[in-house]
Design a protein around this motif. Structure first.
Motif, short mmCIF file in Angstrom:
data_model
loop_
_atom_site.label_atom_id
_atom_site.label_comp_id
_atom_site.label_asym_id
_atom_site.label_seq_id
_atom_site.Cartn_x
_atom_site.Cartn_y
_atom_site.Cartn_z
N ASP A 250 0.85 -1.19 0.00
CA ASP A 250 0.00 0.00 0.00
C ASP A 250 0.89 1.24 0.00
N PRO A 251 1.22 1.78 -1.17
CA PRO A 251 2.12 2.94 -1.25
C PRO A 251 1.62 4.14 -0.45
N VAL A 252 0.30 4.36 -0.39
CA VAL A 252 -0.23 5.50 0.34
C VAL A 252 0.01 5.33 1.84
N ARG A 253 -0.28 4.15 2.35
CA ARG A 253 -0.05 3.88 3.77
C ARG A 253 1.44 3.93 4.10
N LEU A 254 2.27 3.50 3.16
CA LEU A 254 3.72 3.58 3.34
C LEU A 254 4.15 5.02 3.54
N GLN A 255 3.61 5.93 2.73
CA GLN A 255 3.95 7.34 2.87
C GLN A 255 3.51 7.90 4.22
N ASP A 256 2.34 7.44 4.69
CA ASP A 256 1.87 7.89 6.00
C ASP A 256 2.84 7.48 7.11
N LEU A 257 3.29 6.21 7.07
CA LEU A 257 4.24 5.74 8.08
C LEU A 257 5.58 6.45 7.95
N GLN A 258 6.00 6.73 6.73
CA GLN A 258 7.25 7.46 6.52
C GLN A 258 7.18 8.85 7.18
N ARG A 259 6.04 9.52 7.04
CA ARG A 259 5.87 10.84 7.66
C ARG A 259 5.87 10.73 9.18
N GLN A 260 5.22 9.70 9.72
CA GLN A 260 5.20 9.52 11.17
C GLN A 260 6.62 9.32 11.71
N ILE A 261 7.39 8.49 11.03
CA ILE A 261 8.75 8.20 11.50
C ILE A 261 9.65 9.43 11.34
N ALA A 262 9.40 10.23 10.31
CA ALA A 262 10.20 11.44 10.09
C ALA A 262 10.08 12.42 11.25
N ASP A 263 8.95 12.36 12.00
CA ASP A 263 8.73 13.27 13.12
C ASP A 263 9.33 12.74 14.42
N LEU A 264 9.91 11.53 14.39
CA LEU A 264 10.45 10.92 15.59
C LEU A 264 11.98 10.92 15.57
N GLU A 265 12.57 10.81 16.73
CA GLU A 265 14.02 10.68 16.82
C GLU A 265 14.40 9.24 16.50
N THR A 266 15.24 9.03 15.52
CA THR A 266 15.55 7.68 15.04
C THR A 266 16.99 7.29 15.35
N THR A 267 17.18 5.96 15.42
CA THR A 267 18.51 5.37 15.53
C THR A 267 18.74 4.51 14.30
N GLU A 268 19.90 4.65 13.67
CA GLU A 268 20.18 3.89 12.46
C GLU A 268 20.91 2.59 12.81
N VAL A 269 20.38 1.47 12.31
CA VAL A 269 20.99 0.16 12.48
C VAL A 269 20.99 -0.55 11.13
N THR A 270 21.71 -1.65 11.07
CA THR A 270 21.67 -2.50 9.88
C THR A 270 20.90 -3.76 10.23
N TYR A 271 19.79 -3.99 9.53
CA TYR A 271 18.96 -5.16 9.77
C TYR A 271 18.81 -5.90 8.44
N ALA A 272 19.19 -7.19 8.44
CA ALA A 272 19.14 -8.00 7.22
C ALA A 272 19.89 -7.31 6.08
N ALA A 273 21.07 -6.76 6.43
CA ALA A 273 21.97 -6.11 5.47
C ALA A 273 21.36 -4.87 4.84
N THR A 274 20.37 -4.26 5.49
CA THR A 274 19.69 -3.09 4.95
C THR A 274 19.68 -1.97 5.99
N ARG A 275 19.97 -0.76 5.55
CA ARG A 275 19.92 0.40 6.45
C ARG A 275 18.51 0.57 6.98
N THR A 276 18.40 0.67 8.31
CA THR A 276 17.09 0.71 8.95
C THR A 276 17.08 1.81 10.01
N LEU A 277 16.04 2.64 9.98
CA LEU A 277 15.85 3.70 10.96
C LEU A 277 14.78 3.25 11.95
N VAL A 278 15.13 3.25 13.23
CA VAL A 278 14.24 2.74 14.27
C VAL A 278 13.89 3.86 15.24
#
Length: 359
Positions: A43-71
Protein backbone atom coordinates in the motif's frame (compact mmCIF):
# COMPACT_ATOMS: atom_id res chain seq x y z
CA UNK A 1 1.91 -16.56 15.00
CA UNK A 2 -1.17 -15.44 13.09
CA UNK A 3 -0.56 -14.02 9.63
CA UNK A 4 -2.98 -11.81 7.71
CA UNK A 5 -2.20 -10.28 4.33
CA UNK A 6 -3.49 -8.98 1.04
CA UNK A 7 -1.08 -10.63 -1.41
CA UNK A 8 1.39 -13.49 -1.96
CA UNK A 9 3.17 -13.06 1.39
CA UNK A 10 2.05 -16.40 2.87
CA UNK A 11 3.35 -18.25 -0.18
CA UNK A 12 6.84 -16.90 0.46
CA UNK A 13 6.52 -17.49 4.22
CA UNK A 14 5.56 -21.12 3.62
CA UNK A 15 8.70 -21.55 1.51
CA UNK A 16 10.65 -20.81 4.70
CA UNK A 17 8.55 -22.62 7.28
CA UNK A 18 6.86 -25.38 5.29
CA UNK A 19 9.88 -27.66 4.70
CA UNK A 20 11.58 -27.15 8.08
CA UNK A 21 8.59 -26.60 10.38
CA UNK A 22 5.82 -28.59 8.65
CA UNK A 23 3.87 -25.34 8.38
CA UNK A 24 0.60 -25.25 6.44
CA UNK A 25 -2.12 -22.64 5.84
CA UNK A 26 -4.82 -22.50 8.52
CA UNK A 27 -7.78 -20.32 9.38
CA UNK A 28 -6.91 -17.40 11.60
CA UNK A 29 -8.15 -17.74 15.17
CA UNK A 30 -6.80 -14.41 16.37
CA UNK A 31 -4.03 -13.92 18.87
CA UNK A 32 -3.02 -17.04 20.75
CA UNK A 33 -1.56 -16.84 24.24
CA UNK A 34 2.04 -15.74 23.88
CA UNK A 35 1.66 -15.48 20.11
CA UNK A 36 1.71 -12.59 17.73
CA UNK A 37 -0.15 -11.06 14.84
CA UNK A 38 1.62 -10.08 11.64
CA UNK A 39 -0.13 -8.01 9.02
CA UNK A 40 1.58 -7.42 5.66
CA UNK A 41 0.27 -5.09 2.98
CA UNK A 42 1.33 -3.53 -0.31
CA UNK A 43 0.00 0.00 0.00
CA UNK A 44 2.12 2.94 -1.25
CA UNK A 45 -0.23 5.50 0.34
CA UNK A 46 -0.05 3.88 3.77
CA UNK A 47 3.72 3.58 3.34
CA UNK A 48 3.95 7.34 2.87
CA UNK A 49 1.87 7.89 6.00
CA UNK A 50 4.24 5.74 8.08
CA UNK A 51 7.25 7.46 6.52
CA UNK A 52 5.87 10.84 7.66
CA UNK A 53 5.20 9.52 11.17
CA UNK A 54 8.75 8.20 11.50
CA UNK A 55 10.20 11.44 10.09
CA UNK A 56 8.73 13.27 13.12
CA UNK A 57 10.45 10.92 15.59
CA UNK A 58 14.02 10.68 16.82
CA UNK A 59 15.55 7.68 15.04
CA UNK A 60 18.51 5.37 15.53
CA UNK A 61 20.18 3.89 12.46
CA UNK A 62 20.99 0.16 12.48
CA UNK A 63 21.67 -2.50 9.88
CA UNK A 64 18.96 -5.16 9.77
CA UNK A 65 19.14 -8.00 7.22
CA UNK A 66 21.97 -6.11 5.47
CA UNK A 67 19.69 -3.09 4.95
CA UNK A 68 19.92 0.40 6.45
CA UNK A 69 17.09 0.71 8.95
CA UNK A 70 15.85 3.70 10.96
CA UNK A 71 14.24 2.74 14.27
CA UNK A 72 12.14 4.97 16.54
CA UNK A 73 9.78 4.69 19.50
CA UNK A 74 6.57 6.71 19.64
CA UNK A 75 5.13 8.34 22.75
CA UNK A 76 2.67 5.46 23.24
CA UNK A 77 5.47 2.87 23.20
CA UNK A 78 5.01 1.62 19.64
CA UNK A 79 8.22 0.78 17.79
CA UNK A 80 8.48 2.07 14.23
CA UNK A 81 11.10 1.27 11.63
CA UNK A 82 11.81 2.41 8.11
CA UNK A 83 14.02 0.87 5.43
CA UNK A 84 14.22 3.68 2.86
CA UNK A 85 16.18 1.74 0.25
CA UNK A 86 13.75 -1.19 0.35
CA UNK A 87 10.63 1.05 0.54
CA UNK A 88 9.42 -0.77 3.66
CA UNK A 89 7.96 0.52 6.92
CA UNK A 90 7.13 -1.35 10.13
CA UNK A 91 4.92 -0.60 13.13
CA UNK A 92 4.98 -2.84 16.21
CA UNK A 93 2.62 -2.48 19.18
CA UNK A 94 4.09 -4.40 22.15
CA UNK A 95 0.81 -4.26 24.10
CA UNK A 96 -1.00 -6.36 21.48
CA UNK A 97 2.01 -8.10 19.83
CA UNK A 98 0.73 -6.67 16.54
CA UNK A 99 3.36 -6.12 13.85
CA UNK A 100 2.46 -4.31 10.63
CA UNK A 101 4.62 -4.32 7.49
CA UNK A 102 3.80 -1.94 4.65
CA UNK A 103 5.64 -1.58 1.37
CA UNK A 104 5.41 -0.29 -2.16
CA UNK A 105 6.07 -3.58 -3.97
CA UNK A 106 4.95 -7.16 -3.40
CA UNK A 107 8.30 -8.93 -3.41
CA UNK A 108 10.05 -6.92 -0.65
CA UNK A 109 6.90 -7.10 1.49
CA UNK A 110 6.69 -10.86 1.01
CA UNK A 111 10.33 -11.42 2.00
CA UNK A 112 10.02 -9.07 5.00
CA UNK A 113 6.86 -10.86 6.14
CA UNK A 114 8.63 -14.22 6.09
CA UNK A 115 11.59 -12.76 7.96
CA UNK A 116 9.45 -11.10 10.64
CA UNK A 117 7.34 -14.22 11.09
CA UNK A 118 10.59 -15.92 12.01
CA UNK A 119 11.39 -13.07 14.41
CA UNK A 120 8.09 -13.58 16.22
CA UNK A 121 8.82 -17.31 16.46
CA UNK A 122 12.35 -16.52 17.67
CA UNK A 123 10.93 -14.43 20.51
CA UNK A 124 8.57 -17.20 21.57
CA UNK A 125 11.29 -19.86 21.50
CA UNK A 126 13.75 -17.71 23.46
CA UNK A 127 11.08 -17.15 26.10
CA UNK A 128 10.61 -20.94 26.17
CA UNK A 129 14.28 -21.43 27.07
CA UNK A 130 15.85 -21.96 23.65
CA UNK A 131 19.16 -20.41 22.59
CA UNK A 132 20.54 -19.78 19.10
CA UNK A 133 23.79 -21.48 18.14
CA UNK A 134 26.09 -20.36 15.33
CA UNK A 135 26.36 -23.86 13.88
CA UNK A 136 25.33 -26.09 11.03
CA UNK A 137 23.60 -29.38 11.75
CA UNK A 138 22.88 -32.70 10.04
CA UNK A 139 20.70 -35.51 11.34
CA UNK A 140 20.60 -39.30 11.19
CA UNK A 141 17.87 -41.28 12.98
CA UNK A 142 16.85 -38.23 15.00
CA UNK A 143 20.40 -37.58 16.28
CA UNK A 144 22.26 -34.46 15.21
CA UNK A 145 25.88 -33.55 14.61
CA UNK A 146 26.61 -29.86 15.14
CA UNK A 147 29.49 -28.14 13.32
CA UNK A 148 31.06 -25.01 14.83
CA UNK A 149 33.53 -22.40 13.73
CA UNK A 150 33.89 -18.79 12.60
CA UNK A 151 32.86 -17.64 9.15
CA UNK A 152 34.80 -19.54 6.52
CA UNK A 153 35.74 -22.41 8.83
CA UNK A 154 33.70 -24.95 6.87
CA UNK A 155 30.39 -25.28 8.74
CA UNK A 156 28.30 -25.12 5.56
CA UNK A 157 30.76 -27.30 3.64
CA UNK A 158 30.57 -29.95 6.39
CA UNK A 159 26.78 -29.94 6.45
CA UNK A 160 26.37 -30.08 2.67
CA UNK A 161 28.93 -32.84 2.20
CA UNK A 162 27.24 -34.98 4.84
CA UNK A 163 23.80 -34.18 3.40
CA UNK A 164 25.08 -35.43 0.03
CA UNK A 165 26.04 -38.68 1.79
CA UNK A 166 22.62 -39.49 3.22
CA UNK A 167 22.28 -37.27 6.28
CA UNK A 168 19.31 -34.91 6.63
CA UNK A 169 20.12 -31.21 6.64
CA UNK A 170 18.80 -29.34 9.66
CA UNK A 171 20.70 -26.06 9.29
CA UNK A 172 23.65 -24.56 7.46
CA UNK A 173 24.43 -21.62 9.77
CA UNK A 174 22.33 -21.42 12.96
CA UNK A 175 19.94 -23.52 15.05
CA UNK A 176 17.62 -23.18 18.03
CA UNK A 177 18.70 -25.39 20.95
CA UNK A 178 17.41 -26.09 24.49
CA UNK A 179 18.43 -28.51 27.25
CA UNK A 180 15.70 -31.14 27.51
CA UNK A 181 15.42 -34.48 29.33
CA UNK A 182 19.14 -34.90 29.81
CA UNK A 183 20.03 -33.99 26.24
CA UNK A 184 19.72 -30.94 23.96
CA UNK A 185 16.80 -30.50 21.58
CA UNK A 186 17.53 -28.79 18.26
CA UNK A 187 15.13 -26.98 15.93
CA UNK A 188 15.95 -25.39 12.55
CA UNK A 189 16.32 -21.68 11.91
CA UNK A 190 14.30 -21.20 8.70
CA UNK A 191 16.22 -18.95 6.32
CA UNK A 192 17.63 -18.73 2.85
CA UNK A 193 20.80 -20.79 2.46
CA UNK A 194 23.84 -19.07 0.95
CA UNK A 195 26.11 -21.52 -0.90
CA UNK A 196 29.13 -20.21 -2.80
CA UNK A 197 29.64 -20.86 -6.51
CA UNK A 198 32.94 -22.63 -5.83
CA UNK A 199 31.36 -24.89 -3.21
CA UNK A 200 28.46 -25.75 -5.52
CA UNK A 201 30.99 -26.69 -8.18
CA UNK A 202 33.18 -28.76 -5.85
CA UNK A 203 30.26 -30.86 -4.57
CA UNK A 204 28.93 -31.43 -8.08
CA UNK A 205 25.78 -29.31 -7.92
CA UNK A 206 26.71 -26.28 -10.01
CA UNK A 207 25.48 -27.67 -13.35
CA UNK A 208 22.10 -28.73 -11.93
CA UNK A 209 21.56 -25.28 -10.40
CA UNK A 210 22.61 -23.49 -13.58
CA UNK A 211 20.28 -25.65 -15.67
CA UNK A 212 17.31 -24.59 -13.56
CA UNK A 213 18.30 -20.91 -13.70
CA UNK A 214 18.68 -21.06 -17.49
CA UNK A 215 15.22 -22.64 -17.66
CA UNK A 216 13.79 -19.54 -15.95
CA UNK A 217 13.46 -20.76 -12.35
CA UNK A 218 14.21 -18.19 -9.68
CA UNK A 219 16.46 -18.32 -6.62
CA UNK A 220 15.91 -16.13 -3.56
CA UNK A 221 15.15 -12.48 -4.48
CA UNK A 222 17.89 -11.12 -2.16
CA UNK A 223 20.55 -12.80 -4.32
CA UNK A 224 22.93 -10.28 -5.87
CA UNK A 225 22.40 -9.73 -9.59
CA UNK A 226 26.05 -10.52 -10.33
CA UNK A 227 25.50 -14.06 -9.01
CA UNK A 228 22.58 -14.59 -11.38
CA UNK A 229 24.70 -13.24 -14.24
CA UNK A 230 27.55 -15.59 -13.31
CA UNK A 231 25.20 -18.59 -13.38
CA UNK A 232 23.89 -17.55 -16.81
CA UNK A 233 27.46 -17.14 -18.07
CA UNK A 234 28.62 -20.45 -16.62
CA UNK A 235 31.20 -18.83 -14.34
CA UNK A 236 32.21 -20.94 -11.34
CA UNK A 237 34.69 -18.54 -9.76
CA UNK A 238 33.76 -17.05 -6.35
CA UNK A 239 32.42 -13.49 -6.43
CA UNK A 240 33.22 -10.76 -3.88
CA UNK A 241 31.78 -7.35 -3.13
CA UNK A 242 33.76 -4.20 -2.37
CA UNK A 243 33.82 -5.02 1.35
CA UNK A 244 35.42 -8.43 0.72
CA UNK A 245 32.25 -10.43 1.41
CA UNK A 246 31.58 -13.39 -0.86
CA UNK A 247 28.44 -13.11 -2.98
CA UNK A 248 26.65 -16.46 -3.13
CA UNK A 249 23.59 -18.10 -4.69
CA UNK A 250 20.70 -17.82 -2.22
CA UNK A 251 18.34 -20.78 -1.94
CA UNK A 252 14.86 -20.89 -0.43
CA UNK A 253 14.61 -23.73 2.11
CA UNK A 254 12.24 -25.65 -0.17
CA UNK A 255 14.87 -25.55 -2.94
CA UNK A 256 17.40 -27.52 -0.87
CA UNK A 257 15.56 -30.83 -1.40
CA UNK A 258 14.11 -30.01 -4.84
CA UNK A 259 17.17 -28.38 -6.46
CA UNK A 260 20.01 -29.94 -4.48
CA UNK A 261 18.52 -33.29 -3.46
CA UNK A 262 19.11 -32.71 0.26
CA UNK A 263 16.33 -33.93 2.58
CA UNK A 264 15.54 -31.60 5.47
CA UNK A 265 15.20 -32.53 9.15
CA UNK A 266 12.57 -30.77 11.29
CA UNK A 267 14.25 -31.46 14.63
CA UNK A 268 16.70 -33.69 16.48
CA UNK A 269 18.67 -34.19 19.69
CA UNK A 270 22.38 -33.37 19.85
CA UNK A 271 24.68 -36.40 19.57
CA UNK A 272 28.12 -34.98 18.75
CA UNK A 273 30.20 -31.95 17.77
CA UNK A 274 32.44 -31.25 14.79
CA UNK A 275 34.97 -28.43 14.56
CA UNK A 276 36.04 -28.17 10.91
CA UNK A 277 38.69 -25.98 9.36
CA UNK A 278 39.55 -25.65 5.68
CA UNK A 279 43.21 -26.27 4.76
CA UNK A 280 44.52 -26.18 1.22
CA UNK A 281 47.88 -27.94 1.37
CA UNK A 282 47.42 -31.15 3.36
CA UNK A 283 45.05 -34.13 3.00
CA UNK A 284 41.89 -34.19 5.16
CA UNK A 285 42.53 -35.64 8.60
CA UNK A 286 41.35 -35.64 12.20
CA UNK A 287 43.16 -33.09 14.33
CA UNK A 288 44.50 -33.97 17.77
CA UNK A 289 43.20 -30.90 19.55
CA UNK A 290 40.40 -29.65 21.78
CA UNK A 291 38.11 -26.72 21.08
CA UNK A 292 35.63 -25.52 23.71
CA UNK A 293 32.48 -23.54 22.98
CA UNK A 294 32.74 -19.79 23.47
CA UNK A 295 30.40 -16.81 23.47
CA UNK A 296 30.98 -16.46 19.72
CA UNK A 297 29.26 -19.83 19.19
CA UNK A 298 25.98 -18.37 20.48
CA UNK A 299 23.89 -15.62 18.93
CA UNK A 300 23.01 -13.10 21.65
CA UNK A 301 22.22 -9.41 21.72
CA UNK A 302 26.00 -8.91 21.78
CA UNK A 303 26.95 -11.21 18.92
CA UNK A 304 23.90 -11.03 16.60
CA UNK A 305 25.28 -9.44 13.45
CA UNK A 306 22.44 -9.76 10.95
CA UNK A 307 19.08 -9.73 12.72
CA UNK A 308 19.27 -7.39 15.74
CA UNK A 309 16.14 -7.47 17.88
CA UNK A 310 14.88 -4.04 16.80
CA UNK A 311 11.29 -4.76 17.91
CA UNK A 312 12.37 -6.15 21.32
CA UNK A 313 10.66 -9.46 20.72
CA UNK A 314 13.26 -11.45 22.67
CA UNK A 315 13.16 -11.71 26.46
CA UNK A 316 15.45 -9.33 28.30
CA UNK A 317 17.73 -10.47 29.63
CA UNK A 318 17.98 -13.84 27.91
CA UNK A 319 18.76 -16.85 30.06
CA UNK A 320 22.54 -17.53 30.29
CA UNK A 321 23.88 -20.29 28.06
CA UNK A 322 26.58 -21.48 30.47
CA UNK A 323 24.85 -24.72 31.46
CA UNK A 324 23.97 -25.50 27.85
CA UNK A 325 27.58 -24.96 26.73
CA UNK A 326 28.82 -27.24 29.51
CA UNK A 327 26.34 -29.94 28.50
CA UNK A 328 27.35 -29.76 24.85
CA UNK A 329 31.04 -29.94 25.80
CA UNK A 330 30.38 -33.37 27.32
CA UNK A 331 29.30 -34.76 23.95
CA UNK A 332 31.79 -36.67 21.77
CA UNK A 333 33.63 -34.35 19.41
CA UNK A 334 36.22 -34.24 16.63
CA UNK A 335 38.27 -31.45 15.10
CA UNK A 336 38.84 -32.07 11.39
CA UNK A 337 40.91 -30.47 8.66
CA UNK A 338 39.16 -30.43 5.28
CA UNK A 339 40.35 -29.47 1.79
CA UNK A 340 38.68 -28.24 -1.37
CA UNK A 341 38.67 -31.83 -2.64
CA UNK A 342 35.02 -32.56 -1.85
CA UNK A 343 35.17 -36.33 -2.43
CA UNK A 344 38.13 -36.91 -0.11
CA UNK A 345 36.75 -34.54 2.54
CA UNK A 346 33.35 -36.25 2.37
CA UNK A 347 34.99 -39.64 2.91
CA UNK A 348 36.67 -38.40 6.09
CA UNK A 349 33.51 -36.69 7.33
CA UNK A 350 31.34 -39.78 6.88
CA UNK A 351 33.81 -41.95 8.81
CA UNK A 352 34.14 -39.30 11.53
CA UNK A 353 30.36 -38.88 11.76
CA UNK A 354 29.88 -42.64 12.09
CA UNK A 355 32.46 -42.71 14.89
CA UNK A 356 30.72 -39.88 16.75
CA UNK A 357 27.31 -41.47 16.39
CA UNK A 358 28.67 -44.75 17.75
CA UNK A 359 30.44 -43.14 20.72
Amino acid sequence: VTFENTGQEPLVTLRYFGPWWNAAPAESTGLADGGGLLLADVDPVRLQDLQRQIADLETTEVTYAATRTLVAESENGAICALQPDAHLAYHYTPETSRLVIVGADTQPVAVAAARLTRELVRGQLLRAGFHILHASAVVHDGRALLSFGPKGAGKTTTALLLAREGFELLANDRVFIRPENGTARILPWPSAAAIGLGLLDSIGLYDAVRERVLAGEQLHPTQHQSVTEALHAGSRAPLWNDQGKELKPQFFPDQLPTWLGMPLATGAHAAGLLFPQITADIPPHVLDMRRNLTEEDFFTTKTEDRYPDIFRLAPAPAAPATQLAERLTLLPYRCVALTHDAAVSAELLVKTADDLMAA
